[in-house]
Motif scaffolding. Structure first.
Motif, short mmCIF file in Angstrom:
data_model
loop_
_atom_site.label_atom_id
_atom_site.label_comp_id
_atom_site.label_asym_id
_atom_site.label_seq_id
_atom_site.Cartn_x
_atom_site.Cartn_y
_atom_site.Cartn_z
N ARG A 108 0.84 -1.21 0.00
CA ARG A 108 0.00 0.00 0.00
C ARG A 108 0.87 1.26 0.00
NH1 ARG A 108 -2.47 -2.94 4.36
NH2 ARG A 108 -4.30 -4.12 3.66
N ARG A 109 1.91 1.24 0.80
CA ARG A 109 2.80 2.40 0.86
C ARG A 109 3.56 2.57 -0.45
NH1 ARG A 109 5.30 3.12 6.92
NH2 ARG A 109 3.86 1.77 8.06
N ALA A 110 3.99 1.46 -1.03
CA ALA A 110 4.71 1.54 -2.29
C ALA A 110 3.85 2.21 -3.37
CB ALA A 110 5.12 0.14 -2.75
N GLU A 111 2.58 1.88 -3.39
CA GLU A 111 1.66 2.52 -4.32
C GLU A 111 1.59 4.02 -4.05
OE1 GLU A 111 -2.15 0.62 -5.98
OE2 GLU A 111 -2.81 1.69 -4.19
N GLU A 112 1.52 4.38 -2.79
CA GLU A 112 1.48 5.79 -2.40
C GLU A 112 2.77 6.52 -2.77
OE1 GLU A 112 1.67 8.27 1.81
OE2 GLU A 112 0.71 6.30 1.78
N TYR A 113 3.92 5.84 -2.62
CA TYR A 113 5.21 6.46 -2.92
C TYR A 113 5.46 6.58 -4.42
CZ TYR A 113 6.19 5.10 1.97
OH TYR A 113 6.14 4.91 3.34
N ALA A 161 -2.33 -12.29 -5.24
CA ALA A 161 -3.77 -12.04 -5.15
C ALA A 161 -4.10 -11.16 -3.95
CB ALA A 161 -4.53 -13.36 -5.08
N LEU A 162 -3.45 -11.44 -2.82
CA LEU A 162 -3.70 -10.65 -1.61
C LEU A 162 -3.21 -9.22 -1.79
CD1 LEU A 162 -2.64 -13.32 1.03
CD2 LEU A 162 -4.97 -12.60 0.49
N VAL A 163 -2.03 -9.06 -2.37
CA VAL A 163 -1.47 -7.72 -2.57
C VAL A 163 -2.31 -6.93 -3.58
CG1 VAL A 163 0.51 -6.44 -3.48
CG2 VAL A 163 0.86 -8.34 -1.89
N ALA A 164 -2.71 -7.58 -4.66
CA ALA A 164 -3.52 -6.89 -5.65
C ALA A 164 -4.84 -6.42 -5.04
CB ALA A 164 -3.78 -7.80 -6.85
N ALA A 165 -5.43 -7.23 -4.16
CA ALA A 165 -6.69 -6.85 -3.51
C ALA A 165 -6.50 -5.71 -2.52
CB ALA A 165 -7.29 -8.06 -2.80
N ALA A 166 -5.29 -5.59 -1.96
CA ALA A 166 -5.01 -4.55 -0.97
C ALA A 166 -4.59 -3.22 -1.60
CB ALA A 166 -3.92 -5.03 -0.01
N THR A 167 -4.37 -3.21 -2.92
CA THR A 167 -3.93 -2.02 -3.64
C THR A 167 -4.89 -1.77 -4.79
OG1 THR A 167 -2.43 -3.40 -4.97
CG2 THR A 167 -1.50 -2.32 -3.01
N SER A 168 -4.64 -0.70 -5.56
CA SER A 168 -5.59 -0.39 -6.63
C SER A 168 -4.95 -0.06 -7.96
CB SER A 168 -6.49 0.77 -6.21
OG SER A 168 -5.71 1.93 -5.89
#
Length: 363
Positions: free
Chosen positions: A29-34, A60-67
């Motif tokens: 999630r943070r990586a997406e934000e950064y 699958a878990l990471v993809a569901a937790a990010t956008s």
């Protein structure tokens, strides 16, 4: 941004696999934000200190937790699975997160078999190429011949199973995805997956990636001595495809960033002991604390085991690490860099990625 992340879901000393997996989701999630471009998960087995043993599940878990961030494998060990099972697994994830999933593939068991019979004949001297350190090659042959490793590889496959040639497996993956295979992968056929090949040398992985017109990921963080050979072989073999009109290279690197050089070096403690555990055949141990690392009594043989990995790690304040990574990118001609950071404390690891992203974007 031309930086991405490779995560092993490290289990730290005193932590659990659950802690490691929750940290992976938080870091993604943070990586997406950064602003990182993609977030890849490794595949490791038999390692007390690594929770990333089933990349398709974790992706699958990471993809569901990010956008928005691309999520993928770095890499699926195709020697232990069939092309059909891999395409079906990633097809399921793509069906729920279309256009965001990277299928990174490695040779795994086939490469280990080669290393067992191919010792380094002569210890080459370290060299610096346009500012980039290229260390002597590490001799994997003794580790690859260990009976323990053979037993572990056997545990990953059905009795009597034979791994087909890597090129044939990749052709099967591509045919299953585009619907030209006699078998049907559902989900999987027609999936919007980007297929990558990962490699550590100028051997078959680089050749197959180039000849099929696929993007290629080269390991500077695992096999720094052969990174230039790997990217050169890939580019030389490259033929344009529907997927890619010209070569595309991502190069991996280990990095730890902190506000000061002293703090970064303190956070980087434990890495040498962790690499030692891998290269002795014990499997990656839970990532040590600085105190645990300081307590280890090192022999000359120990230091030889880890020297190439320590010497090629980027550790320091943001501007210094960013400059080192720019050298790596320039010398290898990489289109993108794949950064691995491991520290004992999760917040330190997340902060390292944040500082690096800020410094990279300022350059």
């Amino acid at each position: 941004m031309t930086l991405s992340i490779l995560d092993l879901a490290p289990i730290v000393s005193g932590g659990t696999a659950g802690d490691a997996l929750r940290n992976t989701l938080d870091l993604a999630r943070r990586a997406e934000e950064y602003g990182y471009r993609r977030y890849w998960l490794a595949e490791h087995h038999f390692a007390p200190g690594v929770a990333s043993s089933a990349p398709a599940v974790l992706i699958a878990l990471v993809a569901a937790a990010t956008s928005t961030i691309r999520v993928g494998s770095g890499a699926v060990q195709l020697g232990h699975q069939t092309p059909l099972s891999v395409v079906e697994q990633f097809g399921i994830v793509d069906a729920l997160h279309p256009g965001r999933i990277d299928l990174g593939i490695g040779r795994s068991g086939q490469r280990r078999a080669e290393l067992a019979t191919d010792p380094v004949a002569e210890k080459q001297a370290a060299r610096v190429v346009d500012g980039l350190l290229i260390p002597p090659p590490f001799d994997w042959s003794a580790l690859a011949r260990q009976p323990r490793l053979a037993r572990q590889i056997a545990a990953l496959q059905q009795p009597g199973a034979r791994t087909p040639d890597f090129a044939d497996q990749i052709d099967d993956v591509l045919a299953l995805l585009d619907g030209t295979h006699e078998a049907r992968a559902v989900p999987g056929e027609g999936a919007d997956l980007r297929v990558w090949i990962l490699g550590s040398s100028g051997g078959q992985s680089a050749q197959v990636a180039g000849e099929r017109g696929l993007p290629f990921a080269a390991n500077y963080h695992v096999s720094p001595s052969s990174v230039l050979e790997a990217v050169e072989a890939y580019r030389k073999a490259f033929k344009p495809s529907e997927a890619l009109g010209e070569p595309y290279v991502i190069v991996s690197a280990d990095a730890v960033v902190a506000e000061s050089r002293a703090r970064a070096r303190e956070l980087a403690k434990g890495y040498d002991l962790w690499v030692r555990s891998i290269r002795t055949g014990a499997g990656a141990i839970p990532y040590p604390t600085a105190a645990e690392a300081d307590a280890h009594v090192w022999t000359d043989a120990d230091r030889d085991l880890v020297k190439d990995r320590l010497d090629t790690r980027f550790v320091g304040p943001p501007a210094e690490v960013a400059e080192g990574l720019r050298v790596l990118r320039r010398v290898t001609g990489a289109d993108e860099l794949l950064i691995t950071t491991i520290t004992h404390d999760h917040e330190d690891r997340a902060r390292s990625y944040e500082l690096l992203a800020e410094a990279w974007n300022r350059s």
